[in-house]
Design a protein around this motif. Sequence first.
Motif, PDB file in Angstrom:
ATOM      1  N   VAL A 187       0.853  -1.172   0.000  1.00  0.00           N
ATOM      2  CA  VAL A 187       0.000   0.000   0.000  1.00  0.00           C
ATOM      3  C   VAL A 187       0.890   1.223   0.000  1.00  0.00           C
ATOM      4  O   VAL A 187       1.789   1.346   0.816  1.00  0.00           O
ATOM      5  CB  VAL A 187      -0.906   0.021   1.251  1.00  0.00           C
ATOM      6  N   ALA A 188       0.674   2.117  -0.922  1.00  0.00           N
ATOM      7  CA  ALA A 188       1.403   3.374  -0.953  1.00  0.00           C
ATOM      8  C   ALA A 188       0.388   4.476  -0.721  1.00  0.00           C
ATOM      9  O   ALA A 188      -0.521   4.646  -1.505  1.00  0.00           O
ATOM     10  CB  ALA A 188       2.104   3.571  -2.287  1.00  0.00           C
TER      11      ALA A 188
ATOM     12  N   GLY B  68      -0.059  -6.559  -0.006  1.00  0.00           N
ATOM     13  CA  GLY B  68      -1.068  -5.888  -0.832  1.00  0.00           C
ATOM     14  C   GLY B  68      -1.929  -6.837  -1.637  1.00  0.00           C
ATOM     15  O   GLY B  68      -2.941  -6.423  -2.194  1.00  0.00           O
ATOM     16  N   ARG B  69      -1.550  -8.119  -1.694  1.00  0.00           N
ATOM     17  CA  ARG B  69      -2.336  -9.117  -2.418  1.00  0.00           C
ATOM     18  C   ARG B  69      -3.131 -10.025  -1.483  1.00  0.00           C
ATOM     19  O   ARG B  69      -3.739 -10.990  -1.928  1.00  0.00           O
ATOM     20  CB  ARG B  69      -1.410  -9.964  -3.291  1.00  0.00           C
TER      21      ARG B  69
ATOM     22  N   ARG C  15     -14.203  -5.705   1.216  1.00  0.00           N
ATOM     23  CA  ARG C  15     -14.148  -5.211  -0.165  1.00  0.00           C
ATOM     24  C   ARG C  15     -14.730  -3.792  -0.255  1.00  0.00           C
ATOM     25  O   ARG C  15     -14.150  -2.906  -0.864  1.00  0.00           O
ATOM     26  CB  ARG C  15     -14.910  -6.163  -1.089  1.00  0.00           C
ATOM     27  N   GLN C  16     -15.870  -3.569   0.398  1.00  0.00           N
ATOM     28  CA  GLN C  16     -16.503  -2.243   0.387  1.00  0.00           C
ATOM     29  C   GLN C  16     -15.624  -1.204   1.079  1.00  0.00           C
ATOM     30  O   GLN C  16     -15.467  -0.083   0.588  1.00  0.00           O
ATOM     31  CB  GLN C  16     -17.870  -2.296   1.062  1.00  0.00           C
ATOM     32  N   ARG C  17     -15.064  -1.564   2.215  1.00  0.00           N
ATOM     33  CA  ARG C  17     -14.207  -0.613   2.938  1.00  0.00           C
ATOM     34  C   ARG C  17     -12.945  -0.286   2.144  1.00  0.00           C
ATOM     35  O   ARG C  17     -12.532   0.871   2.097  1.00  0.00           O
ATOM     36  CB  ARG C  17     -13.834  -1.155   4.313  1.00  0.00           C
ATOM     37  N   VAL C  18     -12.329  -1.284   1.536  1.00  0.00           N
ATOM     38  CA  VAL C  18     -11.131  -1.036   0.729  1.00  0.00           C
ATOM     39  C   VAL C  18     -11.480  -0.110  -0.424  1.00  0.00           C
ATOM     40  O   VAL C  18     -10.756   0.861  -0.695  1.00  0.00           O
ATOM     41  CB  VAL C  18     -10.506  -2.360   0.222  1.00  0.00           C
ATOM     42  N   GLN C  19     -12.589  -0.367  -1.101  1.00  0.00           N
ATOM     43  CA  GLN C  19     -12.979   0.502  -2.217  1.00  0.00           C
ATOM     44  C   GLN C  19     -13.227   1.927  -1.749  1.00  0.00           C
ATOM     45  O   GLN C  19     -12.835   2.877  -2.416  1.00  0.00           O
ATOM     46  CB  GLN C  19     -14.228  -0.047  -2.921  1.00  0.00           C
ATOM     47  N   LYS C  20     -13.835   2.093  -0.593  1.00  0.00           N
ATOM     48  CA  LYS C  20     -14.085   3.429  -0.044  1.00  0.00           C
ATOM     49  C   LYS C  20     -12.761   4.139   0.272  1.00  0.00           C
ATOM     50  O   LYS C  20     -12.596   5.325  -0.038  1.00  0.00           O
ATOM     51  CB  LYS C  20     -14.955   3.340   1.210  1.00  0.00           C
ATOM     52  N   LEU C  21     -11.810   3.403   0.872  1.00  0.00           N
ATOM     53  CA  LEU C  21     -10.500   3.993   1.176  1.00  0.00           C
ATOM     54  C   LEU C  21      -9.778   4.407  -0.103  1.00  0.00           C
ATOM     55  O   LEU C  21      -9.126   5.456  -0.153  1.00  0.00           O
ATOM     56  CB  LEU C  21      -9.652   3.006   1.978  1.00  0.00           C
TER      57      LEU C  21
ATOM     58  N   ALA D 157       2.381  -1.705  -6.898  1.00  0.00           N
ATOM     59  CA  ALA D 157       3.614  -2.487  -6.795  1.00  0.00           C
ATOM     60  C   ALA D 157       4.763  -1.505  -6.628  1.00  0.00           C
ATOM     61  O   ALA D 157       4.953  -0.619  -7.455  1.00  0.00           O
ATOM     62  CB  ALA D 157       3.813  -3.326  -8.051  1.00  0.00           C
ATOM     63  N   VAL D 158       5.513  -1.633  -5.555  1.00  0.00           N
ATOM     64  CA  VAL D 158       6.660  -0.772  -5.304  1.00  0.00           C
ATOM     65  C   VAL D 158       7.903  -1.512  -5.757  1.00  0.00           C
ATOM     66  O   VAL D 158       8.150  -2.636  -5.332  1.00  0.00           O
ATOM     67  CB  VAL D 158       6.767  -0.403  -3.803  1.00  0.00           C
TER      68      VAL D 158
END
Length: 170
Positions: free
Chosen positions: A6-7, A40-41, A59-65, A75-76
């Motif tokens: 996550v960046a 991240g995966r 899934r909903q919370r991640v999309q909102k964030l 990918a870093v």
Amino acid sequence: MHSERVASRSADPRNGRGNGSSPAIDSVSLAIIEQLQEDGRRPYAAIGKAVGLSEAAVRQRVQKLLDQGVMQIVAVTDPLTVGFLRQAMVGINVEGDLDSVADALTEMAECEYVVMTAGSFDLMVEVVCEDDDHLLNVINKRIRALPGVRSTESFVYLKLKKQTYMWGTR
């Protein structure tokens, strides 16, 4: 350094939109961010088990964030391994409006990080280039050519010792 992480370097650290309002981040969302920073995966079902939510709720919370600009999932990479042999931090002094210069810098693909600062420089810009000639071109022909740029000072990276994106939840 090739793992997905996550960046959370959004344009505005509060929400990525620049309107001054902060999105509400509760402890469950912070726990989801921590899970994604570790991997991240990581599947939403596994995150759900760790934080006490269903897969659909995660899934909903991640999309909102993501939508709020709180975080990005990217990918870093280690720049050296993908052909970018020269990195530098460039301090820039500006005459007049900082926003117009900062906006022009954000449009340059080589400028990975653009920050307005207080102190010796008005702006600090992290530049990632293929080689010294590329860096010279970016600084001399593009950055210094921007209207309002009064001076620059370059800090060439000799060796990257630490690069993390884990500050989001501590």
